[in-house]
Enzyme design. Sequence first.
Site, short mmCIF file in Angstrom:
data_model
loop_
_atom_site.label_atom_id
_atom_site.label_comp_id
_atom_site.label_asym_id
_atom_site.label_seq_id
_atom_site.Cartn_x
_atom_site.Cartn_y
_atom_site.Cartn_z
N ASP A 1 0.86 -1.19 0.00
CA ASP A 1 0.00 0.00 0.00
C ASP A 1 0.89 1.23 0.00
O ASP A 1 1.72 1.41 0.89
CB ASP A 1 -0.90 -0.03 1.25
N ASP A 24 -3.08 2.61 -5.89
CA ASP A 24 -2.03 2.68 -4.87
C ASP A 24 -1.95 1.43 -3.99
O ASP A 24 -1.24 1.43 -3.00
CB ASP A 24 -2.20 3.93 -4.00
N GLU A 25 -2.67 0.38 -4.30
CA GLU A 25 -2.49 -0.85 -3.52
C GLU A 25 -2.66 -2.09 -4.38
O GLU A 25 -3.40 -2.10 -5.36
CB GLU A 25 -3.42 -0.88 -2.30
#
Lengths: 413, 375
Positions: free
Chosen positions: A11, A105-106
């Site tokens: 993350d 973003d993860e």
Amino acid sequence: MIGEESILHVDMDAFFASVEIRDNPELRGKPVIVAGLGNRGVVTAASYEARRYGVHSAMPTLRARRLCPDGIFLSPHGPRYHEESEAIRLIFEAFTPLVESVSLDEAFLDVRGVGRLFGDAVTVGRAIRGRIARDRRLPASVGIGTSKLIAKLASRAAKPDGLVFVPAGTETDFLWPRPVSALWGVGKATLELLDRLGIRTVGDLAGVPLPSLERVLGGVHGRHLHALAHAHDPSPVTTDRAPKSIGHEQTFPVDLSDPETIHTELLRLSDRVSRRLRRSGCSARTITLKCRLATFRTLTRSTTMQEPVDATPEIHAAVVESLAKLRLGHPAIRLLGVSASGLRVGSPIRQLSFESRPHWQAVMRATDRVRDRWGEDAVRPARLLPGGEAATADHLEVRRSGIAGFSRGPVEI
Amino acid sequence: MTAPEATTLSFRCDAETLADRLSLAFHAAPPKNPVAAMSGVLLRRNASGDMELVATDGELTIRTSVPAEMDGEGEIVLHRIFGDVVRALPSGAVSVTVDAGGEATVTSGRAKFRLRCYARSDYPEVPDVPDTMVEIETGELAQAIDQTVVAASTDRGRPVLMGVLLTSEGGSTRLVATDSYRLAIRELPAEGFLGGRDAALLSAQALKELSRLIGTSGGEATVEVGVTDTRVAFRVGGTVVIASLIEGEFPSYGQLIPDSYAHRLEFDKAALLDALRRVGLLARDSTPVRLDLSADRLVLRAIDPELGGEASEEIDATYSGEEFTIAFNPAYLRDGIEVCDGDRVCIEVVEPLKPAMLSAPGSSSFRYLLMPVRV
């Protein structure tokens, strides 16, 4: 499938804000808030400095401005984040083909089976954080566990810029002290319902007998939360972008016409393709030969294998057969290409036969280990050694390398 | 189609019988043959005055006959669409007349078709039935064939493995077939198939046709067999199947059979086949089915890595060995279980990468040895 500590959740920390800060170092150490700047805009990312003022994502921008009047408010640069996300994904894919992007973003990664190449999950997690810090100059947090649930909660616990590893067997120790809201599927309504019953932590929830939970929450939801509370999360990491094919081609400075040389070059290409196949944990059903003649006429020919393959001699045999089928006579070949498609995850499954066949898998495993450690040239088919064309592809030679324990000279396998 | 030789032939027979016999004959002639005429059918008058239909792929030939009123002489070759035409006709009589120009006219009721014949020279010679045919009891012959042909190869590159080896010893006949992944062996308490020979390698395809003929003949108690140096012929009722003997050395299979087994498991045949059908849904593209053996139960399991899915089903079984997992190609496993006689099947294993033996408990007349899959 369950029980191996092979799941990583990576993350990015305050992703959009971190990208802005990296690209504009003056912002470092300041409360940076990426947000829609209109009257109805919402915060999409807040740096850790801004979070100290109570700003968090999904909050209306107007409220963020009230909480953090000195904040630096920036409107989002969507395309730049996409590019960045793509570059980070390439870092993941260098370690494992099993990458499941959740958002920009993860991502979840399953590193099962890459141990031989890169080490255990914690080593891989550290390496990934290192690569992202070095190559992208961005902070990322990594959670590692036996399931996606545990990995996700571990990455949350690791923030900012950290790594948390939950060893197999300690999942519930890690899980039970956390608030029930940590579990997937616990929204506002469920949270209130559970709170009224005095259920605050995951441990509380785990203590409720399943029938009671089913009565309160309904069958499906009750069973789901019961399983999660006991750290049962069987959902696999499903790759959304498996590679479609793996190939190599080469244009030769002088056109090739000698059949022996052609076979040798095909072996070199086959070896590269097979090595990449095994590295990405795949095997291939279809092997394609590409052949461009001096006249620029380009011919291709595919062979569909009875079973998926990943070994150099199998791929080489397939392209040599394809070449024969092209019936080129006395060709002048400008370019050769070998590619593998019809990829499936996993090393080949072998229907064993009464007839004994060479056990290439063991050979490939052994040579991969040597090459991972000592480089690609440490061991290769004898035919690829200088002057080695007289040898057949069935001979492998361990280079005179002075490594203790290796025999000198050609080794027949 | 080139100009045919002058032939005049006409016949009249029952359309339904003809349609039935044509589809039987076409078993020997695949629709796509590089020699176009060979995907058709040859018609001629046989010795007893009936009409004979012949179809062949060059190796396997089926000759069958239909009672007919016939006029004229000669052999004509018709496109296989003749079969579709006859099948579509109303029930009753069909008349076919071939004129000297090589055109066949098919009439039935008020329907009329005209079809051009192939030149006779485009079609191979019809193989003769051997002079000596021996009558043998059918007994369990059809079953023995069905049990072994499943293990024969369909790979044209391995002609020897496309055969079934028949050997005769001491009053019984043994049938053996293998495609190198599995081996089926059946002992048949009957002799005389080989006309005094010790062994012959017969085409599995021809044996399948023989089994089918025995099955559809309404219980013929006997068949006639004739073997020459180059071919074998079977006659059931009015139909003859002729096939070339396969040349080459059959693998010495004796050494493949383990001397002893470490574990033995017995289960209900229907229960396992049902479970295999369900679990097999997640065993696509020849991914294996795993068999987990433990005390008195058998768990079938399939993992589909592409789907990220998994299926499992437990069935009752008699087992007393240690826990053990072995994986098989689901189709090969199903084939073997289906052809075992009786309601229960027993599987004997040595270790996960060694062959496993399937058989009916208490019977040694049929054995199916299966190589596992390495997972």
